[in-house]
Enzyme design. Structure first.
Site, PDB file in Angstrom:
ATOM      1  N   PHE A 220       6.943 -34.957  32.470  1.00  0.00           N
ATOM      2  CA  PHE A 220       6.279 -36.130  33.043  1.00  0.00           C
ATOM      3  C   PHE A 220       4.979 -35.729  33.715  1.00  0.00           C
ATOM      4  O   PHE A 220       4.656 -34.552  33.854  1.00  0.00           O
ATOM      5  CB  PHE A 220       7.211 -36.866  34.015  1.00  0.00           C
ATOM      6  CG  PHE A 220       7.550 -36.120  35.282  1.00  0.00           C
ATOM      7  CD1 PHE A 220       8.555 -35.164  35.303  1.00  0.00           C
ATOM      8  CD2 PHE A 220       6.862 -36.367  36.458  1.00  0.00           C
ATOM      9  CE1 PHE A 220       8.878 -34.475  36.467  1.00  0.00           C
ATOM     10  CE2 PHE A 220       7.172 -35.684  37.628  1.00  0.00           C
ATOM     11  CZ  PHE A 220       8.179 -34.736  37.633  1.00  0.00           C
TER      12      PHE A 220
ATOM     13  N   TYR B 203      12.859 -30.353  38.250  1.00  0.00           N
ATOM     14  CA  TYR B 203      12.687 -31.061  39.520  1.00  0.00           C
ATOM     15  C   TYR B 203      13.951 -31.181  40.357  1.00  0.00           C
ATOM     16  O   TYR B 203      13.886 -31.561  41.526  1.00  0.00           O
ATOM     17  CB  TYR B 203      11.986 -32.418  39.295  1.00  0.00           C
ATOM     18  CG  TYR B 203      10.500 -32.161  39.306  1.00  0.00           C
ATOM     19  CD1 TYR B 203       9.884 -31.574  38.205  1.00  0.00           C
ATOM     20  CD2 TYR B 203       9.736 -32.367  40.439  1.00  0.00           C
ATOM     21  CE1 TYR B 203       8.548 -31.239  38.234  1.00  0.00           C
ATOM     22  CE2 TYR B 203       8.406 -32.033  40.471  1.00  0.00           C
ATOM     23  CZ  TYR B 203       7.814 -31.469  39.368  1.00  0.00           C
ATOM     24  OH  TYR B 203       6.499 -31.114  39.422  1.00  0.00           O
TER      25      TYR B 203
ATOM     26  N   LEU C 180       4.715 -26.435  34.288  1.00  0.00           N
ATOM     27  CA  LEU C 180       4.748 -27.752  33.642  1.00  0.00           C
ATOM     28  C   LEU C 180       5.681 -28.649  34.428  1.00  0.00           C
ATOM     29  O   LEU C 180       6.580 -28.164  35.117  1.00  0.00           O
ATOM     30  CB  LEU C 180       5.282 -27.593  32.215  1.00  0.00           C
ATOM     31  CG  LEU C 180       4.471 -26.636  31.342  1.00  0.00           C
ATOM     32  CD1 LEU C 180       5.284 -26.207  30.132  1.00  0.00           C
ATOM     33  CD2 LEU C 180       3.168 -27.299  30.917  1.00  0.00           C
ATOM     34  N   LYS C 181       5.494 -29.943  34.263  1.00  0.00           N
ATOM     35  CA  LYS C 181       6.355 -30.866  34.997  1.00  0.00           C
ATOM     36  C   LYS C 181       7.552 -31.245  34.116  1.00  0.00           C
ATOM     37  O   LYS C 181       7.653 -32.371  33.623  1.00  0.00           O
ATOM     38  CB  LYS C 181       5.545 -32.078  35.449  1.00  0.00           C
ATOM     39  CG  LYS C 181       4.519 -31.688  36.533  1.00  0.00           C
ATOM     40  CD  LYS C 181       3.650 -32.839  36.957  1.00  0.00           C
ATOM     41  CE  LYS C 181       4.355 -33.825  37.825  1.00  0.00           C
ATOM     42  NZ  LYS C 181       4.629 -33.358  39.193  1.00  0.00           N
ATOM     43  N   ILE C 182       8.431 -30.282  33.916  1.00  0.00           N
ATOM     44  CA  ILE C 182       9.629 -30.510  33.107  1.00  0.00           C
ATOM     45  C   ILE C 182      10.676 -31.163  34.010  1.00  0.00           C
ATOM     46  O   ILE C 182      10.964 -30.669  35.107  1.00  0.00           O
ATOM     47  CB  ILE C 182      10.130 -29.174  32.520  1.00  0.00           C
ATOM     48  CG1 ILE C 182       9.100 -28.660  31.499  1.00  0.00           C
ATOM     49  CG2 ILE C 182      11.512 -29.339  31.883  1.00  0.00           C
ATOM     50  CD1 ILE C 182       9.400 -27.308  30.909  1.00  0.00           C
TER      51      ILE C 182
END
Ligand code: PMP
Length: 312
Positions: free
Chosen positions: A35, A163, A157-159
């Site tokens: 995202f 999160y 990276l925004k994996i």
């Protein structure tokens, strides 16, 4: 139509509440998604929303798609255009958050092979004011959780699955009465906040952890580094930072799309510098707020203007 949160979903623009997936969706079970968090900043003077650095956000998103083996039929230009259309259609005259999400959409559980799973891309937009109090200084704690290592899940990276790490840290911090968590990496070096990069000022010099310390290469981090150099003549030094250096710093501040630039007044109940806004954070913040609202001609290339509809 009154302003409303919208989604671009399966090729259509829909009210957010109408964009739904099935419960067997792979990403829902395994965090197999990537995202972005992008802001569109409202400028009252010219009734325009400025989407800040959408290209850089979408480049990062597409790098995540590559790692997760997702074929997304959109280029960076397409994604910027879709975001602008979504913002325009949503009809808000307010600060907005744009959340693109590329996800493994196959409705099949018990399959851990990325190459066998389809992907989809959705983008949603919702109003978002301050994430951390933009006037106050933040009270932080060192998290008992460590930042993930790039050897576990790529940390640049925004994996989505990554999160859970940030969420455990943020929840622990807030339930203990703090505003934000600072995570150390496995080597014990300072990594970042749960959703922000971190900077330290010492004797007029600016430091931030290098990407190789498993921090997200933040777009706000990059913005602040470029502005510190060109506007204040300060080159940021990227090097590992020890926890005790933060305690003894003149200033510590955090940067992120949601959090903007937030000074840290206390860490682990120790006052940082004067405990209030420091001079470098103050100067950078005022530059930054002008830049993200399209008020600084020199940085207009970073801003994608979306004119507000007259009717709203
Ligand atoms: N670190 C983490 C873990 C984040 O989630 C974010 C927010 N995207 C940041 C740093 C800051 O990144 P950016 O400036 O690109 O928003």
């Amino acid at each position: 139509m009154p302003p409303q949160p919208l989604a671009f979903f399966r090729g259509e623009f829909l009210p957010l509440a109408d964009a739904k997936v099935g419960i067997a969706t792979h990403a829902l079970h395994y965090g197999t998604a990537v995202f972005e968090g992008i802001r569109a900043n409202w400028n009252e003077d010219d009734s325009t929303l400025y989407i800040f650095r959408p290209r850089e956000h979408y480049e990062r998103l597409l790098r995540g798609c590559q790692i997760l083996r997702m074929d997304i039929p959109y280029s960076v230009d397409d994604l910027c255009r879709l975001s602008a259309e979504l913002v325009e259609r949503s009809g808000y005259h307010d600060d907005l958050y744009i959340r693109p999400l590329a996800f493994k959409s196959t409705e099949r559980v018990a399959n851990l092979k990325l190459h066998e799973l389809d992907a989809e891309l959705t983008i949603m937009t919702v109003p978002l004011g301050a994430y951390l109090d933009v006037e106050a200084v933040a009270r932080c704690c060192t998290s008992s959780w460590r930042r993930m290592e790039d050897t576990m899940i790529p940390t640049g990276l925004k994996i989505s699955g990554l999160y859970v790490n940030s969420i455990l840290a943020k929840t622990e911090a807030v339930l203990a009465g703090f505003d934000e968590a600072i995570l150390l990496n496995q080597d014990g070096h300072v990594a970042e906040g749960s959703g922000e990069n971190i900077f330290m000022v010492q004797d007029g010099r600016l430091f931030t952890p290098p990407i190789t310390d498993n921090v997200l290469p933040g777009i706000t981090r990059d913005t602040i580094m470029k502005m510190a150099k060109s506007e204040l003549g300060i080159e940021t030094e990227e090097r590992s930072i020890r926890r005790s250096e933060l305690y003894l710093a003149d200033e510590v501040f955090m940067t992120g799309t949601a959090a903007h630039l937030t000074p840290v007044g206390e860490i682990d109940n120790m006052k940082i510098g004067s405990g209030a806004w420091g001079p470098i954070a103050t100067e950078l913040r005022s530059l930054y707020f002008d830049v993200i609202r399209g008020r600084n001609a020199k940085y207009l290339d970073w801003c994608m203007p979306v004119r507000a509809k007259v009717s709203a």
